[in-house]
Enzyme design. Structure first.
Site, PDB file in Angstrom:
ATOM      1  N   GLU A 215      42.048 -40.771 -23.803  1.00 49.87           N
ATOM      2  CA  GLU A 215      42.052 -41.310 -25.027  1.00 49.87           C
ATOM      3  C   GLU A 215      43.350 -41.606 -25.976  1.00 49.87           C
ATOM      4  OE1 GLU A 215      40.038 -39.154 -23.891  1.00 49.87           O
ATOM      5  OE2 GLU A 215      39.841 -37.299 -24.856  1.00 49.87           O
TER       6      GLU A 215
ATOM      7  N   ASP B 130      33.342 -37.399 -18.457  1.00 46.96           N
ATOM      8  CA  ASP B 130      34.558 -38.082 -18.996  1.00 46.96           C
ATOM      9  C   ASP B 130      35.376 -36.923 -18.446  1.00 46.96           C
ATOM     10  OD1 ASP B 130      36.031 -37.876 -22.348  1.00 46.96           O
ATOM     11  OD2 ASP B 130      36.529 -39.367 -20.718  1.00 46.96           O
ATOM     12  N   ASN B 131      36.817 -37.339 -18.396  1.00 49.06           N
ATOM     13  CA  ASN B 131      37.984 -36.704 -18.085  1.00 49.06           C
ATOM     14  C   ASN B 131      38.111 -35.984 -16.885  1.00 49.06           C
ATOM     15  OD1 ASN B 131      36.714 -35.153 -21.293  1.00 49.06           O
ATOM     16  ND2 ASN B 131      38.643 -36.353 -21.054  1.00 49.06           N
TER      17      ASN B 131
ATOM     18  N   LYS C 223      34.953 -28.368 -19.353  1.00 52.97           N
ATOM     19  CA  LYS C 223      35.239 -29.077 -18.012  1.00 52.97           C
ATOM     20  C   LYS C 223      34.683 -28.190 -16.897  1.00 52.97           C
ATOM     21  CE  LYS C 223      36.608 -31.875 -20.610  1.00 52.97           C
ATOM     22  NZ  LYS C 223      35.325 -32.553 -21.324  1.00 52.97           N
TER      23      LYS C 223
ATOM     24  N   ASP D 299      30.598 -34.281 -21.427  1.00 51.02           N
ATOM     25  CA  ASP D 299      32.072 -34.292 -22.025  1.00 51.02           C
ATOM     26  C   ASP D 299      32.302 -32.922 -22.939  1.00 51.02           C
ATOM     27  OD1 ASP D 299      33.453 -36.199 -24.658  1.00 51.02           O
ATOM     28  OD2 ASP D 299      34.486 -35.485 -23.088  1.00 51.02           O
TER      29      ASP D 299
HETATM   30  O1  LIG Z   1      38.059 -30.098 -23.847  1.00 57.04           O
HETATM   31  C1  LIG Z   1      37.415 -31.136 -24.155  1.00 57.04           C
HETATM   32  N1  LIG Z   1      36.227 -31.273 -24.361  1.00 57.04           N
HETATM   33  C2  LIG Z   1      35.346 -30.220 -24.465  1.00 57.04           C
HETATM   34  C3  LIG Z   1      35.464 -29.621 -25.750  1.00 57.04           C
HETATM   35  C4  LIG Z   1      33.723 -29.339 -25.978  1.00 57.04           C
HETATM   36  C5  LIG Z   1      33.609 -27.970 -25.948  1.00 57.04           C
HETATM   37  C6  LIG Z   1      32.147 -27.522 -25.797  1.00 57.04           C
HETATM   38  C7  LIG Z   1      31.530 -26.737 -25.094  1.00 57.04           C
HETATM   39  C8  LIG Z   1      30.107 -26.898 -25.067  1.00 57.04           C
HETATM   40  C9  LIG Z   1      29.018 -25.962 -24.271  1.00 57.04           C
HETATM   41  N2  LIG Z   1      27.584 -26.073 -24.328  1.00 57.04           N
HETATM   42  C10 LIG Z   1      27.289 -27.382 -25.139  1.00 57.04           C
HETATM   43  C11 LIG Z   1      28.187 -28.150 -25.892  1.00 57.04           C
HETATM   44  C12 LIG Z   1      29.356 -27.741 -25.718  1.00 57.04           C
HETATM   45  S1  LIG Z   1      30.986 -28.604 -26.661  1.00 57.04           S
HETATM   46  C13 LIG Z   1      38.492 -32.182 -23.922  1.00 57.04           C
HETATM   47  C14 LIG Z   1      39.908 -31.886 -23.628  1.00 57.04           C
HETATM   48  C15 LIG Z   1      40.564 -33.228 -23.655  1.00 57.04           C
HETATM   49  C16 LIG Z   1      42.337 -32.899 -23.743  1.00 57.04           C
HETATM   50  C17 LIG Z   1      42.880 -32.173 -24.550  1.00 57.04           C
HETATM   51  C18 LIG Z   1      44.193 -31.772 -24.423  1.00 57.04           C
HETATM   52  C19 LIG Z   1      44.944 -32.672 -23.681  1.00 57.04           C
HETATM   53  F1  LIG Z   1      46.230 -32.486 -23.710  1.00 57.04           F
HETATM   54  C20 LIG Z   1      44.417 -33.533 -22.736  1.00 57.04           C
HETATM   55  C21 LIG Z   1      42.868 -33.624 -22.790  1.00 57.04           C
HETATM   56  C22 LIG Z   1      40.144 -34.532 -23.661  1.00 57.04           C
HETATM   57  C23 LIG Z   1      38.709 -34.507 -23.618  1.00 57.04           C
HETATM   58  O2  LIG Z   1      38.305 -36.078 -23.699  1.00 57.04           O
HETATM   59  C24 LIG Z   1      37.953 -33.782 -23.759  1.00 57.04           C
HETATM   60  O3  LIG Z   1      36.619 -33.930 -23.771  1.00 57.04           O
HETATM   61 MG   LIG Z   2      36.335 -36.064 -23.248  1.00 59.55          MG
END
Ligand SMILES: O=C(NCCCCc1cc2cnccc2s1)c1cc(-c2ccc(F)cc2)cc(O)c1O
Ligand SMILES: [Mg+2]
Length: 214
Positions: free
Chosen positions: A199, A169-170, A144, A141
């Protein structure tokens, strides 16, 4: 501004949820994200699918890539058997700080190890740093565009065993086309799609469950 939002989220959790009661923490976050401000938690609808897959796998060793505010971390950890361990990676230090407090409020800190840093740096260190042989369940999660390279990295590091379950997810929104193509066409995975919604919205999204065949 993000920090202010996170303080409001924590206040809502402390106000609405009972300390030591994970389900009340989950409900408090869902309520806040549905009625106050949207957030990118896996949410209640996809969260129920996550619950059913975790219950089916009943994992001892869990890796979560992307902690955010700890919502899915609490969802998973509350279902784990005694002695099971969850390692969760978060890149953003502000999110990690919030997640630690959410996890503590749920009373699940004994089962969870939150690590701050990037997946590509930490995956190769899982064995020597955490004494992990292989993972039974991985929840993807995080970024992406890292789902596919990190899955290949976990394969190369010998962190997956015959039967390890990956849940992503996603896979529709924001979408992970390269990852989907890989797990759906590789002979090393048995994959299936759970249709749901992004969500707290009506937009389509879903989870992809992929079993590593070794
Ligand atoms: O980007 C998303 N999740 C990732 C952010 C975590 C960054 C990390 C990088 C990293 C690297 N190494 C270790 C740990 C980590 S944590 C995300 C985005 C949406 C979304 C946003 C806008 C929209 F209009 C529609 C959907 C929905 C979702 O459910 C998501 O999960
Ligand atoms: Mg997500």
């Amino acid at each position: 501004l993000a920090l202010l939002w996170h303080d409001r989220l924590l206040k809502a959790v402390r106000k609405r949820a009972t300390r030591g009661d994970p389900q009340s923490v989950i409900s408090a976050i869902d309520h806040f994200c549905r009625h106050n401000e949207w957030a990118m938690n896996v949410g209640d609808e996809k969260g129920s699918i996550l619950d059913s897959v975790v219950s089916e796998v009943n994992p001892e060793k869990v890796l979560e890539l992307g902690t955010y505010c700890g919502y899915s971390t609490v969802r998973i950890a509350r279902l784990l058997p005694p002695g099971a361990r969850l390692i969760t990676l978060e890149f953003n230090v502000d999110y990690a700080a919030i997640a630690r407090q959410v996890i503590a409020w749920a009373g699940l800190e004994d089962k969870i190890q939150l690590v701050e840093g990037a997946s590509e740096d930490w995956i190769p260190r899982m064995k020597e740093h955490f004494g992990i042989e292989t993972f039974d369940f991985v929840f993807l999660d995080h970024w992406k565009d890292r789902y596919l390279p990190d899955t290949k990295l976990m394969e190369d590091c010998g962190l997956l065993r015959k039967g390890t379950v990956l849940l992503a997810d996603n896979v529709i929104c924001p979408g992970v086309p390269d990852y989907l193509e890989y797990v759906r066409n590789s002979l090393s995975y048995k994959s299936c799609y759970f249709k749901s919604h992004l969500e707290y919205t009506k937009a389509e999204d879903g989870l992809e469950k992929s079993v590593f065949l070794g």
